[in-house]
Design a protein around this motif. Structure first.
Motif: not given
Ligand SMILES: [Zn+2]
Length: 410
Positions: A99, A128-129, A162-163, A187
């Motif tokens: 992501h 991340d990330a 994604e988060e 990740e």
């Molecule tokens: Zn992540």
């Protein structure tokens, strides 16, 4: 073997470029709701990934549903996802994803990177990330420089949500799962350098309680206090912890109330559920339903719940174990000890696995304190992990039949 070694060694020559890319991308604020920052990030990625070739496009995502601070369901826009598909007709096709969004909003003080020492970079999303994107990029560049590149197809998806639980990009991930034979997600490793094995499932929920406003002095008896009712509900949600093995409930946010002389008529509570067994979903849903109904009956307020399970648990089945072992073999060739263990964290690896795609989802760099203002990246792991992925891709390309997983492709 020589055709494999040379592009792997080439990765060492990219060490400086990798750290510069990690810094550059981490210094672009790309919080999941910062659409301008996500566009900037997507543009930077298009520039950097274009030379790899393949069919590249930015994909609009549908808006996500959420509950606003008035307790009403609203839709919020999302950024665009970057997709690249190369050699889609190859016999063996690998999905690579990560992501571009982070958890660090524009309102937070943690906005830029700094070198803590020669081996450590601190910054928002360094592990991340943002550096996971760097590792993926360099591994693909190394693959494309190798003689075996033509024997393998690949598909990249870099999503902007994604988060938030990938609310808009999950359908894209499902399509990717169907088109490819195995997946690699970038990740970061766990803090001790292990890969993630089993992952828990996750669900995000909100409860909205509506009472009745009244003047706290003149007509207190006419009010129905939404906040005190919510306090009861929170205690009951918290009491679910420990009742079901492997299921936890984290009450994370509470909103409500205005003037001190007003009985509050609205309270909103948001919470996250983690669980190990998909049967926990039905259990949690019925417990929540019951808690909400009892609150209405007992406190005379109106209450409703919203939300859903956003990532099913990810088990390590026989195929996943096979892929983890193959990664560990590549690690041995490179002198890197690769181990894995279970974690409560979830990621797109859960969603890909649920859609039938065997994947290893912590192929990114090593680092720690992720989602905190002391997030850091171990700089040496950039080349180390890029080599790991590059070697894995080259081995797969060299011997596709050994690794061809015939299920779940169209
Ligand atoms: Zn992540």
């Amino acid at each position: 073997m020589s055709s494999i070694i040379r592009p792997i060694d080439w990765i060492d020559s990219q060490a400086q470029r990798m750290i510069e890319l990690a810094e550059h991308w981490a210094n672009i604020n790309s919080a999941s709701d910062n659409l301008h920052g996500l566009e900037q990030m997507a543009a930077a990625l298009v520039d950097t990934f274009s030379p790899l070739g393949g069919h590249l496009k930015l994909i609009d995502l549908p808006p996500r549903d959420t509950i606003d601070s008035t307790g009403h369901a609203v839709q919020k826009p999302l950024g665009r996802a970057l997709s690249i598909i190369k050699r889609p007709h190859a016999r063996l096709r690998v999905f690579l994803g990560i992501h571009m969004d982070t958890v660090f909003g524009l309102d937070q003080p943690f906005q830029t990177t700094q070198r803590l020492d020669a081996g450590t970079l601190q910054g928002p999303g360094v592990a991340d990330a943002k550096s996971g994107i760097v590792v993926m990029l360099i591994a693909l560049e190394a693959l494309e420089r190798s003689e075996v590149a033509d024997l393998i197809g690949w598909e990249v998806l870099i999503n902007p949500d994604e988060e938030l639980g990938s609310p808009g990009s999950t359908p894209l991930l499902v399509q990717c799962a169907r088109r490819n034979h195995l997946g690699l997600v970038f990740e970061p490793t766990l803090a001790d350098g292990s890969l993630a094995g089993e992952r828990k499932g996750s669900g995000n929920f909100a409860v909205v309680v509506r009472g009745r406003s009244a003047h706290a002095g003149r007509e207190f008896h006419l009010g129905q206090n939404a906040i005190t009712a919510m306090a009861h509900l929170i205690t009951e949600l918290d009491a679910l912890n420990g009742r079901f093995e492997g299921l936890t409930v984290n009450v994370a946010q509470v909103e409500g109330g205005r003037a001190l002389n007003t009985v509050p008529n609205l309270a909103i509570c948001r919470f996250n559920v983690r669980y190990v067994d998909s049967r926990h979903e039905a259990i949690m849903q019925s417990e929540l339903e019951q808690i909400v109904r009892q609150l209405e009956e007992r406190n005379g307020v109106r209450a409703e719940w919203h939300g859903s399970f956003i990532a099913p648990p990810k088990p390590v089945d026989a195929q996943a174990l096979r892929l983890l072992e193959h990664v560990a073999d590549c690690g041995r060739d490179l002198g890197v000890d690769i181990t894995w263990r279970s974690t409560g964290g979830v990621c797109d690896g859960n969603r890909l696995s649920a859609a039938g795609l065997t994947n290893v989802d912590s192929m990114g760099p090593c680092g720690g304190h992720i989602h905190s203002p002391t997030e850091y990246l171990l700089i040496d792991s950039l080349t180390e992990r890029a080599k790991l992925t590059a070697l894995l891709l080259m081995k797969l390309a060299s011997d596709p039949m050994t690794w061809l997983m015939t299920k779940n492709t169209v």
